[in-house]
Design an enzyme around this catalytic site. Structure first.
Site, short mmCIF file in Angstrom:
data_model
loop_
_atom_site.label_atom_id
_atom_site.label_comp_id
_atom_site.label_asym_id
_atom_site.label_seq_id
_atom_site.Cartn_x
_atom_site.Cartn_y
_atom_site.Cartn_z
N SER A 1 1.38 -1.20 0.18
CA SER A 1 -0.04 -0.08 0.16
C SER A 1 1.43 0.89 0.12
CB SER A 1 -0.73 -0.22 1.30
OG SER A 1 -2.05 0.90 0.99
N ASP B 1 -10.05 -5.83 -3.16
CA ASP B 1 -9.65 -4.62 -2.77
C ASP B 1 -10.23 -3.68 -2.56
OD1 ASP B 1 -8.25 -2.11 -1.85
OD2 ASP B 1 -6.02 -3.74 -2.43
N HIS C 1 -7.63 -6.24 0.79
CA HIS C 1 -6.42 -5.18 0.72
C HIS C 1 -5.28 -5.50 2.62
CE1 HIS C 1 -4.24 -1.08 0.02
NE2 HIS C 1 -3.88 -0.97 1.40
#
Lengths: 283, 283
Positions: free
Chosen positions: A152, A228, A261
């Site tokens: 991320s 996600d 995620h």
């Protein structure tokens, strides 16, 4: 650079025949204490120098999330790779902060802030690229063969740092990276605060912009979950893929249907990332 | 037993081709809400019934610690085993509690409390042995082939439950279990509170006492870290080993030099436990 030898041990745990260790040290670069964790595989037990994967974590994370949740150390122990996981920002009462989760402490974005009040401590780019590897290589039985990866915000960090320092890393990879921060809410908020309104300085911290004009290549692997929640608004892997096509960058990007995620996603595919890096670190 | 069908989904994550799911439900046994997590391997995706390993966690843990930190789901996905991880006690404002970490919420000790104020909600033995498996087997594509494992307080739970219910479990295992709770501080404190001063009722919740007089055997595997800070004062694996010798119990107990009480230890050896259980669940 002068290395401060005063790194303080926080914890030591045996795992898969190697060692997980946490340290705190005063960083001259960020002008505050920083924490990091290192995994030393069993191959390093007798002082043999092993290559190092640097892992950069995402928003709100510390040095602990990856080490505890990714299931990476089993494979690193097999492959003989050390893993270093820094905290995601300096922390402490003297360090500027913001009430939101995506700015300030825990959200350093792996860049050098130029704007007050952030510039005093938020120099995470120099910390990760220069000071931390110098400390690691002076302190532990590791070689100067380096790879970099992250998740991320840390995927953004790994890709931008790898793209700007192709001579320092053998390979780079990312899970669910923020591929085009100059165009998305997380990036615009952080870059406005840390780098200021003049967007000229933003481009060198955008993986898609850097990959589009790249001339020096290192192997790159990106995995992204298809389920996600942040995919469309914040991550934009399609922009990175288009940039790779423009420059001919060696990027392997895969979308995995149904994955989100979280570290449940990372743990499912971390083995492939470690084997990818091992292949390039062994050369 | 009547099964309450109202189990509420908290989260769903794809991992290793299977699914990690968290639920909350009102438990009639503990007279409060309980939370649990289940991992369903990819083999269950088309409704095929898979065997189940019940994992009991240690003091202060919830349903999350094992699922996130043990690295078990990779192997369970390969072997086609579901894993169920209940919380370590009922929780909530109406549930009796204590300020210490080793009594009350997060410290149910997998027994049925007979003493006020604990007896109203702390019925974790019946919850784990009866209500939870009934719900799991009525709700998910799992068979009635069961194994049980756990860590520390949960290792105590797994061994005592396995010993008292040899007909319900194919195999049992534990990491760093409290092997002789009637003789150690953690056990004496909890049993005094939950079961009262009369120690007669304590013996059926002591793995060493049960193993010493066992007549029905199921395969048992115990791993213990040699550098565990709790080893001498709280865990006492030597007592369990002596008990197994008395009854001829099929116990494989191994001390692993250098390993501590943490999930770094569990993750290093969880694969061997899952393969051990798979061997007995496949029959």
């Amino acid at each position: 650079m002068t290395i401060d030898p005063l790194i303080e041990s926080i914890s030591v745990n045996k795992i898969f025949g190697g060692w997980h260790k946490q340290y705190s040290h005063h960083s001259k670069t960020v002008n505050a204490n920083m924490r990091f964790a290192i995994f030393l595989p069993p191959q390093a037990n007798n002082g043999k120098k092993v290559p190092v994967l640097y892992w950069l974590s995402g928003l709100t994370c510390t040095d602990e999330n990856f080490m505890q949740k990714a299931g990476a150390l089993r494979i690193a122990a097999e492959l003989g790779i050390a893993i270093v996981s820094p905290d995601t920002s300096p922390r402490g009462e003297e360090v500027a902060d913001d009430n939101s989760y995506d700015l300030g402490q825990g959200a350093g974005f792996y860049l050098n802030a130029s704007q007050a009040p952030w510039s005093r401590h938020y120099q995470m780019y120099d910390y990760v690229v220069k000071e931390l590897p110098a400390i690691i290589e002076a302190t532990f039985p590791v070689s100067d063969k380096r790879a970099i990866s992250g998740h991320s915000m840390g995927g953004h960090g790994a890709l931008t740092i790898g793209l700007l320092n192709a001579e320092r890393y053998r390979s780079m990879s990312a899970f669910s990276p923020i591929c085009n921060p100059i165009k998305v809410p997380w990036g615009k908020k952080a870059f406005s605060a840390y780098l200021g309104k003049d967007q000229a300085s933003w481009y060198q911290h955008d993986a898609s912009e850097l990959m589009r004009i790249a001339k020096q290549f290192i192997p790159a692997k990106v995995d992204q979950g298809g389920a996600d929640d942040f995919l469309k608004e914040q991550l934009k892997p399609e922009t990175l893929e288009a940039a790779a096509k423009m420059s001919g960058y060696p990027l392997e990007l895969t979308i995995h249907e149904g994955y989100d995620h979280s570290y449940y996603f990372i743990s499912s595919f971390i083995e492939a990332h470690l084997r990818f890096h091992a292949e390039h670190l062994e050369r």
